[in-house]
Design a protein around this motif. Structure first.
Motif, short mmCIF file in Angstrom:
data_model
loop_
_atom_site.label_atom_id
_atom_site.label_comp_id
_atom_site.label_asym_id
_atom_site.label_seq_id
_atom_site.Cartn_x
_atom_site.Cartn_y
_atom_site.Cartn_z
N CYS A 190 11.12 5.70 -4.99
CA CYS A 190 11.71 4.37 -5.12
C CYS A 190 11.11 3.39 -4.10
N VAL A 191 10.99 3.85 -2.87
CA VAL A 191 10.42 2.99 -1.83
C VAL A 191 8.95 2.69 -2.15
N GLY A 192 8.22 3.71 -2.55
CA GLY A 192 6.81 3.52 -2.90
C GLY A 192 6.65 2.57 -4.08
N ALA A 193 7.53 2.69 -5.07
CA ALA A 193 7.42 1.83 -6.27
C ALA A 193 7.63 0.36 -5.91
N VAL A 194 8.50 0.10 -4.96
CA VAL A 194 8.72 -1.29 -4.52
C VAL A 194 7.55 -1.77 -3.66
N LEU A 195 7.09 -0.91 -2.77
CA LEU A 195 6.04 -1.33 -1.83
C LEU A 195 4.67 -1.48 -2.48
N VAL B 233 5.15 3.71 4.54
CA VAL B 233 6.12 4.81 4.41
C VAL B 233 6.10 5.68 5.67
N ALA B 234 4.92 5.89 6.24
CA ALA B 234 4.83 6.67 7.49
C ALA B 234 5.60 5.96 8.60
N ASN B 235 5.49 4.64 8.67
CA ASN B 235 6.26 3.88 9.67
C ASN B 235 7.77 4.07 9.47
N LEU B 236 8.19 3.97 8.20
CA LEU B 236 9.62 4.13 7.91
C LEU B 236 10.10 5.52 8.31
N ARG B 237 9.28 6.51 7.97
CA ARG B 237 9.67 7.89 8.27
C ARG B 237 9.78 8.09 9.79
N ALA C 266 8.85 -5.45 9.82
CA ALA C 266 7.83 -4.99 10.76
C ALA C 266 7.35 -3.59 10.39
N LEU C 267 8.25 -2.76 9.89
CA LEU C 267 7.86 -1.39 9.52
C LEU C 267 7.00 -1.36 8.25
N VAL C 268 7.30 -2.24 7.30
CA VAL C 268 6.57 -2.19 6.02
C VAL C 268 5.38 -3.16 6.00
N ARG C 269 5.09 -3.79 7.13
CA ARG C 269 4.01 -4.79 7.18
C ARG C 269 2.68 -4.29 6.58
N PRO C 270 2.28 -3.01 6.78
CA PRO C 270 0.99 -2.59 6.20
C PRO C 270 0.90 -2.77 4.69
N ALA C 271 2.04 -2.81 4.00
CA ALA C 271 2.02 -2.96 2.54
C ALA C 271 1.94 -4.41 2.09
N GLY C 272 1.88 -5.34 3.05
CA GLY C 272 1.76 -6.76 2.70
C GLY C 272 3.10 -7.37 2.34
N PHE C 273 3.15 -8.72 2.36
CA PHE C 273 4.37 -9.46 2.03
C PHE C 273 5.60 -8.82 2.69
N PRO C 274 5.55 -8.61 4.02
CA PRO C 274 6.57 -7.77 4.67
C PRO C 274 8.00 -8.24 4.49
#
Ligand code: SF4
Length: 244
Positions: free
Chosen positions: A50-55, A68-72, A92-100
């Motif tokens: 679910c998290v991956g599908a959104v990110l 995801v590694a940051n979140l984990r 800040a945690l999901v920033r690598p996936a863009g549009f944080p």
């Protein structure tokens, strides 16, 4: 009738013939690629899917993996943790996936949907039409993301006719009369059997094939589907060029 001869008349195929054609496509893709490397497997935890599908929207999977590694690492890869975080910390945690900030809000919207239903397991246990409607009513979840969640997290036999699928099947001479996600989903549902494992692997095979071989500029000479593919044959040396 060989597969190649069938392909010549792809636009005249009956649904049953198209089903055989799709299954032969799948057989060849499964043989060519190691689909066990696909990022969503039967064993992937639902929250990761679910998290991956959104990110993954508007970014590459490698960037999703970093987020995801940051979140984990932060202990935030759970519905409860994401729901309890402020937008900026999650961003800040999901920033690598863009549009944080946007993606942080979307993750929180999904987390709050799950909590409203008593948790992720109960949400994913809803009947399919109810679950799909609930997902679609959530910020940032469109039909493709909803179907990924259905297929890989809720483990329902859904089709995911993403842009890769549409491009490949059009090149093979297949598809509904008019484009559009819903039209493609209905077209596939009328042809592929509602078999969870098959639909998961079919989607994986198509995406891997489109990333590695049937790219925007296709590598037809190395393609296991060449003899089935009107577009590829028309692009081959000596032909009169690709079919539009
Ligand atoms: S032959 Fe070319 S266009 Fe056809 S599926 Fe293969 S890579 Fe794609």
């Amino acid at each position: 009738v060989t597969v190649a001869e069938t392909a010549l008349a792809a636009d005249q195929m009956a649904p049953e013939e198209e089903r055989s054609f799709l299954l032969e496509t799948f057989r060849r893709l499964r043989e060519r690629y190691d689909l066990d490397r696909w990022h969503w497997q039967a064993s992937t935890p639902a929250v990761d899917v679910c998290v991956g599908a959104v990110l993954v929207q508007h970014t590459a999977w490698t960037n999703v993996e970093k987020a995801v590694a940051n979140l984990r690492a932060a202990g935030a890869l759970s519905i409860e943790a994401m729901a309890g975080m402020d937008d900026e910390t999650l961003a800040a945690l999901v920033r690598p996936a863009g549009f944080p900030l946007t993606k942080a809000r979307r993750l929180k919207a999904f987390a709050s949907l799950a909590l409203r239903h008593g948790g992720l397991d109960l949400l994913l246990g809803l009947p399919t039409p109810e679950l799909r409607a609930a997902l679609l009513s959530t910020e940032g979840i469109g039909p493709e993301t909803a179907d990924v969640v259905l297929l890989y997290a809720a483990r329902r036999p859904a089709n995911v006719p993403d842009a890769y699928t549409q491009r490949l099947l059009r090149r093979l001479g297949l598809g509904p009369a008019r484009d559009g996600y819903a039209a493609w989903a209905a077209w596939l549902a009328n042809r592929l059997p509602p078999d969870l494992g098959l639909l998961q692997r079919f989607h994986a095979g198509v995406v891997v094939h489109c990333k590695e071989t049937c790219r925007a500029r296709p590598r037809c000479a190395a393609c296991p589907l060449l003899d089935m593919c009107a577009f590829g044959r028309a692009s081959a040396p000596g032909s009169k060029g690709p079919i539009s």
